[in-house]
Design a protein around this motif. Structure first.
Motif, PDB file in Angstrom:
ATOM      1  N   ASP A 108       0.852  -1.186   0.000  1.00 56.55           N
ATOM      2  CA  ASP A 108       0.000   0.000   0.000  1.00 56.55           C
ATOM      3  C   ASP A 108       0.890   1.238   0.000  1.00 56.55           C
ATOM      4  O   ASP A 108       1.965   1.233   0.599  1.00 56.55           O
ATOM      5  CB  ASP A 108      -0.893   0.021   1.239  1.00 56.55           C
ATOM      6  N   GLN A 110       0.841   5.254   0.909  1.00 50.63           N
ATOM      7  CA  GLN A 110       0.027   6.222   1.638  1.00 50.63           C
ATOM      8  C   GLN A 110       0.742   7.541   1.855  1.00 50.63           C
ATOM      9  O   GLN A 110       1.833   7.590   2.423  1.00 50.63           O
ATOM     10  CB  GLN A 110      -0.385   5.637   2.996  1.00 50.63           C
ATOM     11  N   ARG A 116      -4.501   7.127  -0.193  1.00 54.79           N
ATOM     12  CA  ARG A 116      -3.833   5.838  -0.089  1.00 54.79           C
ATOM     13  C   ARG A 116      -4.175   5.016  -1.320  1.00 54.79           C
ATOM     14  O   ARG A 116      -5.298   5.047  -1.807  1.00 54.79           O
ATOM     15  CB  ARG A 116      -4.377   5.169   1.161  1.00 54.79           C
ATOM     16  N   ASP A 118      -4.001   1.101  -2.471  1.00 53.12           N
ATOM     17  CA  ASP A 118      -3.733  -0.242  -1.963  1.00 53.12           C
ATOM     18  C   ASP A 118      -3.000  -1.089  -3.005  1.00 53.12           C
ATOM     19  O   ASP A 118      -3.192  -0.923  -4.212  1.00 53.12           O
ATOM     20  CB  ASP A 118      -5.054  -0.952  -1.623  1.00 53.12           C
ATOM     21  N   ASP A 119      -2.196  -1.990  -2.522  1.00 53.84           N
ATOM     22  CA  ASP A 119      -1.650  -3.088  -3.326  1.00 53.84           C
ATOM     23  C   ASP A 119      -0.961  -2.631  -4.614  1.00 53.84           C
ATOM     24  O   ASP A 119      -1.329  -3.040  -5.708  1.00 53.84           O
ATOM     25  CB  ASP A 119      -2.768  -4.079  -3.687  1.00 53.84           C
TER      26      ASP A 119
END
Ligand SMILES: Nc1nc2c(c(=O)[nH]1)N[C@H]1C(S)=C(S)[C@@H](COP(=O)(O)O)O[C@H]1N2
Ligand SMILES: [Mo]
Length: 238
Positions: A108, A110, A116, A118-119
């Motif tokens: 992730d 951020q 943010r 994710d992935d």
């Protein structure tokens, strides 16, 4: 007013909102003139790593630069210098980086403002593997990272840099890193807020002690662990 969060403002506790506000005041005029649409999910903002208010909420990455644009370099001309307190100073081309062990990680991403993604899949060379190739001298305590944008800098302790989630990244989502994301090489400091992940990285200098980076001298935490640093509350720092 001062942008130095450590300087007590005549006895008044300096809260995070104050610190962010001061950082913001210096850049708002610049930032508003420079928010360019970059498609559905990307927004260019030359602004603080904080200051969500000037950045429209949208999924995906926001693109940051503290200069007028994005620096570009021909891949063949790119070099990463590893210097300072090392046994073997290195000047690594992309071909040299490709010969070091390759590491993939999906993490992730951020920003300290709260956005943010994710992935995100990245690949490249573990920062540790680059450091091992150069041989860190025993009296080196920190890394001073530079960008060929000529303005941005970052720092890590050697201990942080040796973690297995600190990547000298050359690909993102399975493709070479795009110019706006720091081509051809950016750092991915996965456990830390995005401002530690310096784009267009061209230098790793081993120093005795931490030299605070671009945002750190403007009030952001040097140890930028996600969830533990700068936060988003307005509680006083002191
Ligand atoms: N050279 C450089 N690196 C940088 C920045 C920058 O302005 N210049 N911004 C940082 C911040 S605050 C974040 S959140 C991430 C954002 O990465 P992105 O622009 O690829 O979305 O880059 C970091 N690295
Ligand atoms: Mo950020």
């Amino acid at each position: 007013m001062t942008a130095d969060p450590e300087a007590p403002a005549r006895g008044t506790p300096v809260g995070r909102r104050v610190v962010l506000g001061v950082v913001g005041l210096g850049v708002v005029g610049v930032a508003t003139g420079r928010v360019l649409s970059q498609g559905v999910s990307d927004v260019v903002a030359s602004t603080a790593p904080g200051l969500a208010s000037v950045i429209p909420a949208a999924g995906g990455f926001r693109i940051y630069t503290v200069t007028d644009g994005y620096p570009e370099i021909a891949p063949a001309d790119y070099r990463l210098a590893v210097s300072g307190l090392v046994e073997r100073p290195l000047t690594l081309s992309l071909a040299d980086l490709a010969e070091l062990p390759q590491t993939q990680m999906t993490k992730d991403f951020q920003c300290v403002t709260g956005w943010r993604v994710d992935d995100v899949p990245w690949s490249g060379v573990l920062l540790r593997d680059v450091l091992d190739a150069a041989g860190v001298e025993p009296d080196a305590g920190a890394l001073r990272l530079t960008s060929f944008d000529g303005a941005y800098t970052e720092s890590l302790t050697v201990e942080q840099a040796m973690r297995d989630d600190m990547l000298v990244a050359t690909t993102m989502y399975g493709a070479p890193i795009e110019v706006k994301h720091g081509a051809p090489v950016r750092l991915v400091a996965a456990p830390m807020y995005g401002y530690k992940s310096i784009k267009w990285m061209d230098g790793i200098e081993l120093t005795r002690e931490v030299v605070p980076g671009y945002w750190e001298v403007r009030g952001y935490d040097i140890d930028a662990w996600v969830g533990q640093s700068n936060g988003r509350s307005d509680e006083p720092v002191v």
